[in-house]
Scaffold this motif. Sequence first.
Motif, PDB file in Angstrom:
ATOM      1  N   LYS A  11       4.246   1.416  -2.380  1.00  0.00           N
ATOM      2  CA  LYS A  11       3.868   0.979  -1.042  1.00  0.00           C
ATOM      3  C   LYS A  11       4.860   1.480   0.014  1.00  0.00           C
ATOM      4  O   LYS A  11       4.462   1.929   1.086  1.00  0.00           O
ATOM      5  CB  LYS A  11       3.836  -0.548  -1.000  1.00  0.00           C
ATOM      6  CG  LYS A  11       2.470  -1.078  -0.586  1.00  0.00           C
ATOM      7  CD  LYS A  11       2.391  -2.533  -0.834  1.00  0.00           C
ATOM      8  CE  LYS A  11       1.894  -3.358   0.291  1.00  0.00           C
ATOM      9  NZ  LYS A  11       2.242  -4.762  -0.011  1.00  0.00           N
ATOM     10  N   GLN A  14       4.297   5.000   1.344  1.00  0.00           N
ATOM     11  CA  GLN A  14       2.973   5.386   1.831  1.00  0.00           C
ATOM     12  C   GLN A  14       2.974   6.022   3.219  1.00  0.00           C
ATOM     13  O   GLN A  14       2.125   6.820   3.546  1.00  0.00           O
ATOM     14  CB  GLN A  14       2.030   4.187   1.816  1.00  0.00           C
ATOM     15  CG  GLN A  14       1.168   4.222   0.561  1.00  0.00           C
ATOM     16  CD  GLN A  14       0.371   2.962   0.384  1.00  0.00           C
ATOM     17  OE1 GLN A  14       0.235   2.173   1.315  1.00  0.00           O
ATOM     18  NE2 GLN A  14      -0.155   2.762  -0.805  1.00  0.00           N
ATOM     19  N   PRO A 198       4.936  11.377   2.145  1.00  0.00           N
ATOM     20  CA  PRO A 198       3.716  11.225   2.957  1.00  0.00           C
ATOM     21  C   PRO A 198       3.504  12.352   3.971  1.00  0.00           C
ATOM     22  O   PRO A 198       2.377  12.643   4.311  1.00  0.00           O
ATOM     23  CB  PRO A 198       3.927   9.900   3.700  1.00  0.00           C
ATOM     24  CG  PRO A 198       5.012   9.209   2.977  1.00  0.00           C
ATOM     25  CD  PRO A 198       5.846  10.238   2.295  1.00  0.00           C
TER      26      PRO A 198
END
Length: 333
Positions: A11, A14, A198
């Motif tokens: 997470k 991300q 990312p």
Amino acid sequence: MEVLMSNWCTKTAQSLPEKYVFPPGKRPGKLDFPVCENVPVIDLKKAKSQQILNAFQEFGFFQVINHGIPVSLIDKTMRVFQEFFGMPPEYKSIFYSTDMKRKCRIYSSSMDYDKEEVHYWRDNFTHHCHPIEDHIGLWPENPTNYREVVRKYSIEGRKLLLRILDLIGEGLGLKPGYFDGGLSETQLLSINHHIPCPDPSLTVGMPEHRDPNLITMLHQCSVPGLQVFFQGQWMNIEPMENAFFVIPGMQLKAISNGKFSSPIHRVMTHSKRARTTIGTFLIPSMDILVKPAEDFCGNSPCYRGFTYKEFFNAYVENERDWELTLESFKVKE
Ligand code: OGA
Ligand code: NI
């Protein structure tokens, strides 16, 4: 936030945290870089010294194949390092340090993590490996085969680099064994690990740099990322299966009296895949005199002799730029 990126949960990674966004002039800005074609490939089974000299002079680097290191050992070593980066945070924290003097350490970004404005998208694990017995006691014991596998890899890596250095020495007309001993005394393994990023256009895995070492040998996994600044632009070096990428360091530039230069390179990140690379560095011992080889340049050296310690200390005074640092040892005419 966790300092070590390999401890981040999926997470966290991300979106690109602001601390990793480089200013416009320092970020790649795009992803479609040209591939560096025709990188010289040296087949060590039949290599002649002149081929290596040509590769260093025309490109500044090469890939080496038929190098004698078994594929199975390379693969096993890569797996061991990947497993090490996947170990629980509490285990890795035993090795965490930003102190350059620690001979076996894991850290993130650079040695200046606490002071730098922007972080590089990487974790690094570095340790000494020569002579093995002096250092192996500091290495991880987990994964349980770490010491056994990395010991073999370190010994093979050293042998290979010394073979390559012998060929370079032969090409420069130096005595056999010129690079053995003090000039290649220190051996480091430097493992870069980059989790998927990312937005690879906004950050870098490693800044542009030249290697301060005598010589570097790099094993890239199948994930691309290495770039060289070649013919005025950044170019991708495609990973080549079972090959090592060999880069002359600044010490070799000095010894060759400037005949070789040490290429500028950097590391891009990858949006989908984690990337792990194994760097093997040979470095002069701190107190040995490094100087242009007399057998090669006779009485006209471009640089005065220096110790690696002096070279390292001069780095800070020379804008943390290895090229400027070597310039500062230039003999004035
Ligand atoms: C280095 C280096 C490149 C890479 O460790 O000096 O340039 O692809 N590594 O990890
Ligand atoms: Ni490098």
